[in-house]
Design an enzyme around this catalytic site. Structure first.
Site, short mmCIF file in Angstrom:
data_model
loop_
_atom_site.label_atom_id
_atom_site.label_comp_id
_atom_site.label_asym_id
_atom_site.label_seq_id
_atom_site.Cartn_x
_atom_site.Cartn_y
_atom_site.Cartn_z
N GLU A 16 4.05 5.08 -4.03
CA GLU A 16 4.22 6.53 -3.58
C GLU A 16 5.65 6.90 -3.73
OE1 GLU A 16 2.46 7.92 -0.10
OE2 GLU A 16 2.91 9.81 -0.55
N ARG A 76 1.63 -8.63 3.74
CA ARG A 76 2.75 -8.01 3.41
C ARG A 76 4.05 -8.82 3.86
NH1 ARG A 76 2.49 -2.90 4.43
NH2 ARG A 76 4.46 -2.51 4.79
N LYS A 125 8.96 2.63 5.32
CA LYS A 125 9.59 3.46 4.68
C LYS A 125 9.93 4.86 5.57
CE LYS A 125 7.48 3.80 0.06
NZ LYS A 125 6.44 4.51 -0.63
#
Ligand code: ATP
Ligand code: MG
Length: 587
Positions: free
Chosen positions: A39, A286, A296
């Site tokens: 994104e 992850r 983020k």
């Protein structure tokens, strides 16, 4: 979560094992197609590198392809600055998506068409409940949810309302489009999830064309399907969403099968695959790294509140930060190889990443001399008007790298820490009466020193032995210490930025107590030394060049501030001391 990184995987990771099986059964013929779907709402970090290496690595291994797809369905936080930085970072890591660059926003019209199909087929409805009411109706993990009073609207009514949503007849949050699945589903994700919401906001690519935007769970699987992705790889937190991924695609395939799209289904499938060749989602763990944050939201906060000097601050765990710090793409790919791909979360030690960059730079970084905390050394018996030029190897183990010329004269700079007034016996560097080797130059014996009024040592004196030219002697004399130096007459001045860990805690994302990650910022993570002296060969170095200061560490000429022949600025990538080797040994 275990504290130890996993041992490098032997054989293939579980995703590649699944792909092998699919190739065996011919599920997608011989096609293997993955995607990396960032994104564009921030810069990429080292966690993304793991996903990039996995997705692009699979495409390379299987002669397949990997799309770069910007998952830009949320207009508010996204920006073209992020799009550009993401492309630069993926290329820098050494991967190429070729012509396969896509934007989810390019599919807005097709998402909308699928939504209308779902409405017509009775699989979606417009709901007037507020966000808060929807939450209340959803129930809990223990209790089933309740049906919305708007759930049984007719397809005609829903279609009319949905078109009004698109036309901008309603304000933000006044209506949503929901999938009609099951309000009592044990998996909360399946309790009539929202597919579309109203947001009167400009999008960085579509401008004001839309005021309704699709949700991730609707847009992502459809994008995969449109592009003919075979294996959609994401992180574990999407495990609960997998049934919804499947529901949306199955519902679409059912619509296609029932003839709802007419004979030409390519408008929906994209024509790349048969309708049956749908992608499946697979989740992997992850990456978490000790001593830093990889969220983020937190990284944006660090940048926006000025705790760091931008996204590419060399202390940031972003790809651009590592690049500016002096990490190589090879070292980051090596790191991703070593941590492997597993299904259980773990915390990887930052020291492993440093180990990877040291290994890589040890092999290829040319060596130079630089004095970061200088003090003058005067060679009393070396004539004022004399000079030597020593030819030194650029790499101790690789002659092919060549040599450079290093001048020597009566006045030198050495490191302050290489001299001690009251030196213990085992101090093999400089102290009055002791003999040491100046790297590749001469043996010198310290004769004395001077101090200023505050007691700081201002000057050290020594004599040299002309018979030891080149820095060695075969007369059996024992000289243990070797020190680096630069000629005061010839040296170039440089600014050297010494970076350390950005956080003081092992897990700053979750430090416990009332502390937040901002309370864990290391106040000493950046030291700028403006009075460093380096050998003249460095004056012409190009920005972005990696090298080693002997005995000190690995450095890079700063990409932004270093100007050859003018202002020299070097960033420390890593010290020479490898803490990983110790950790690995302890096992
Ligand atoms: P958010 O969705 O909260 O904005 P994100 O880190 O998931 O943040 P994306 O841009 O959606 O950001 O991530 C792109 C891809 O990178 C996704 O497939 C995601 O699963 C993967 N990814 C993100 N963080 C990590 C990580 N720490 N380790 C491995 N893969 C990651
Ligand atoms: Mg995400």
């Amino acid at each position: 979560m275990s504290n130890q990184p996993e041992a490098p995987e032997k054989g293939k990771d579980f995703v590649r094992q699944i792909i092998d099986k699919d190739l065996e059964t011919g599920k997608y013929g011989d096609r293997v197609q993955t995607r990396f779907p960032p994104e564009p709402n921030g810069y990429l970090h080292i966690g993304h590198a793991k996903s990039i290496c996995l997705n692009f690595g699979i495409a390379e291994d299987y002669n397949g392809r990997c799309n770069l797809r910007f998952d830009d369905t949320n207009p508010v936080k996204e920006d073209t600055e992020y799009v550009d930085s993401i492309k630069e970072d993926v290329h820098w890591l050494g991967f190429d998506w070729k012509e396969n660059e896509f934007f989810a926003s390019d599919y807005f019209e097709r998402f909308y068409a699928v939504a209308e199909l779902f409405i017509r087929a009775g699989k979606a409805y417009v709901d007037d409940l507020s966000a808060e009411e929807i939450r209340e109706y959803r129930g809990t993990l223990k209790e089933p949810g309740k049906n919305s009073p708007y759930r049984d609207r007719t397809p005609e009514e829903n279609l009319e309302l949905f078109r009004k949503m698109r036309d901008g007849d309603f304000g933000d949050g006044e209506r949503v489009l929901r999938a009609k699945i099951d309000m009592a589903a044990p998996n909360v994700v399946l309790r009539d999830p929202t597919l579309y919401r109203i947001k009167h906001a400009d999008h960085h690519r579509t401008g004001d064309a839309w005021c309704i935007y699709p949700m991730y769970d609707f847009a992502h699987c459809l994008s995969d399907y449109f592009e003919g992705i075979t294996h959609s790889i994401c992180t574990l937190e999407f495990e609960n969403n997998r049934p919804l991924y499947d529901w949306v695609l199955d519902a679409l395939i059912e619509c296609i099968g029932s003839g709802a799209c007419g004979d030409d289904t390519t408008a929906v499938t994209g024509g790349g695959a048969t309708p049956q060749e749908r992608p499946y989602q697979y989740e992997f763990a992850r990456l978490n790294i000790s001593g830093t944050v990889l969220s983020k939201r937190k990284l944006i906060q660090l940048v926006q509140e000025g705790h760091v000097d931008g996204w590419d601050d060399p202390r940031m765990p972003t790809i651009s930060g590592f690049r500016r710090r002096g990490y190589t793409p090879e070292s980051i790919r090596d790191f991703c190889d070593r941590i492997g791909v597993a299904k259980a979360d773990s915390m990887v030690d930052f020291a492993l990443l440093e180990h990877c960059v040291r290994q890589d730079l040890n092999e290829r970084a040319p060596r130079y001399l630089g004095v970061l905390h200088p003090v003058k050394l005067i060679i009393e018996n070396y004539p004022e008007d004399q000079e030597d030029v020593f030819e030194m190897p650029l790499h101790p183990e690789d002659e092919s790298v060549g040599t450079r010329k290093v001048p020597f004269c009566r006045e030198l700079y050495i490191e302050r820490a290489d001299f001690m007034e009251d030196a213990p016996k085992k101090f093999f560097r400089m102290s009055v009466g002791r003999e040491v080797r100046l790297r590749f130059a001469y043996y010198v014996t310290c004769t004395g020193f001077e101090k200023d009024a505050e007691g700081n040592i201002t000057e050290i004196r020594a004599t040299y032995d002309p018979a030891t030219k080149g820095g060695w002697s075969d007369d059996g004399r024992k000289v243990k210490g070797t020190m680096h130096w630069v000629s005061a007459r010839h040296a170039a001045k440089a600014e050297v930025r010494l970076y350390d860990r950005l956080f003081t805690e092992e897990n700053p994302g979750n430090p416990g107590g009332d502390k937040t990650f901002l309370d864990c910022i290391n106040p000493d993570s950046k030291e700028v030394r403006t009075e460093c002296w380096v050998e003249p060969a460095l004056a012409d170095m190009q920005p972005g060049t990696h090298f080693q200061f002997e005995r000190t560490g690995y450095f890079i000429a700063d990409a932004k501030d270093h100007k050859p022949g003018d202002k020299l600025v070097f960033n420390r990538t890593a010290t020479l001391r490898d803490s990983w080797a110790k950790i690995a040994k302890k096992g």
